[in-house]
Design an enzyme around this catalytic site. Structure first.
Site, PDB file in Angstrom:
ATOM      1  CB  ALA A 185      13.142   9.168  -3.786  1.00 38.29           C
ATOM      2  CG  ASP A 186       9.177   4.694  -4.394  1.00 43.68           C
ATOM      3  OD1 ASP A 186       9.430   3.943  -3.434  1.00 43.68           O
ATOM      4  OD2 ASP A 186       8.156   5.385  -4.453  1.00 43.68           O
TER       5      ASP A 186
ATOM      6  N   GLY B  39       5.748   7.422  -4.215  1.00 43.61           N
ATOM      7  CA  GLY B  39       4.376   6.940  -4.160  1.00 43.61           C
ATOM      8  C   GLY B  39       4.242   5.448  -3.984  1.00 43.61           C
ATOM      9  N   GLY B  40       5.371   4.771  -3.734  1.00 42.29           N
ATOM     10  CA  GLY B  40       5.307   3.342  -3.466  1.00 42.29           C
ATOM     11  C   GLY B  40       4.438   3.021  -2.262  1.00 42.29           C
ATOM     12  N   GLY B  41       4.379   3.966  -1.325  1.00 43.85           N
ATOM     13  CA  GLY B  41       3.543   3.795  -0.135  1.00 43.85           C
ATOM     14  C   GLY B  41       2.181   4.458  -0.248  1.00 43.85           C
TER      15      GLY B  41
ATOM     16  CD  GLU C  55       5.210  10.644  -0.005  1.00 41.60           C
ATOM     17  OE1 GLU C  55       5.539   9.717   0.752  1.00 41.60           O
ATOM     18  OE2 GLU C  55       5.304  10.564  -1.248  1.00 41.60           O
TER      19      GLU C  55
ATOM     20  CE  LYS D 107      14.371   2.730  -2.614  1.00 35.28           C
ATOM     21  NZ  LYS D 107      15.185   1.882  -1.742  1.00 35.28           N
TER      22      LYS D 107
END
Length: 219
Positions: free
Chosen positions: A83-84, A95-97, A103, A121
């Site tokens: 998780a971010d 969703g940083g990646g 996902e 985080k």
């Protein structure tokens, strides 16, 4: 202890939830990369994995782990992802990646969502330290951005990024997400939005946190 060591610690601890002869849901990102590495050490005991991104799929195959499509399975025992940001209610921003849509799809197949993070985080309010990623159909990018401004956000187009689904990402700053479930629903109802990076409707069941003092499990 550095951040990578804490990520590796959380990844190692997640192995205790892997059941023999099961197919594992696997997310994406730097902490998940650590998990894939340790999963490779027990690959003979599992059937394989469903990956939430092409990058994770490549890493799994490199470890000699068979990769299944989400369409090949009717359910998964566990889904392991990072998780971010994560709040005390186990709701997340991800969703940083840029793999947030896949996902969510793989997470929805799983009985149990195991989130592995390092202690940086953890936040009280989602949106405190990380912009909210939103996957958008390319032709709707400007239209969606205007709607996000009207909702109080400051969207930025993530340049030179195309998702595995062929879409674009808007990163929204200045959202303090006090009611993640309602915000997730509202944003997903905006025309042109594929999905947003709030994971509140399907939050984590177990959180494994790598800290300087050791591994902490929140269940």
């Amino acid at each position: 202890m550095d951040q990578l060591s804490m990520k590796k610690m959380a990844a190692q601890a997640a192995l205790q939830y892997v059941k023999p002869d099961s197919i594992i849901g696997v997310g994406s990102g730097s902490t998940v990369n650590c998990f894939i590495e340790v999963l490779g050490t027990i690959k003979e005991t599992i059937k394989g994995a469903v990956a939430a991104s092409k990058a994770s799929e490549e890493l799994l195959l490199r470890q000699g782990i068979e990769v299944f499509s989400a369409n090949d399975v009717s359910g998964l025992d566990i889904y392991v992802d990072g998780a971010d940001e994560i709040n005390p209610q186990k709701m997340m921003i991800k969703g940083g990646g840029a793999a947030l849509t896949r996902e969510k799809i793989v997470a929805a197949l799983a009985k149990k969502f195991i989130c592995i993070v390092d202690s940086s985080k953890q936040v009280d309010v989602l949106g405190s330290t990380f912009a909210l990623p939103i996957e958008v159909i390319p032709m709707a990018r400007s239209q969606v951005a205007r709607k996000l401004v009207a909702l109080g956000g400051s969207p930025e187009y993530r340049e030179n990024v195309v998702t595995d689904n062929g879409n674009v990402i808007l990163d929204v700053y200045n959202f303090k997400i006090m009611n993640p479930i309602e915000m997730e629903k509202e944003l997903n109802n905006v025309a042109g939005v594929v999905t947003n990076g709030i994971f509140a409707l399907r939050s984590a069941d177990i959180v494994i946190v790598g800290t300087p003092e050791g591994t902490k499990i929140i269940g």
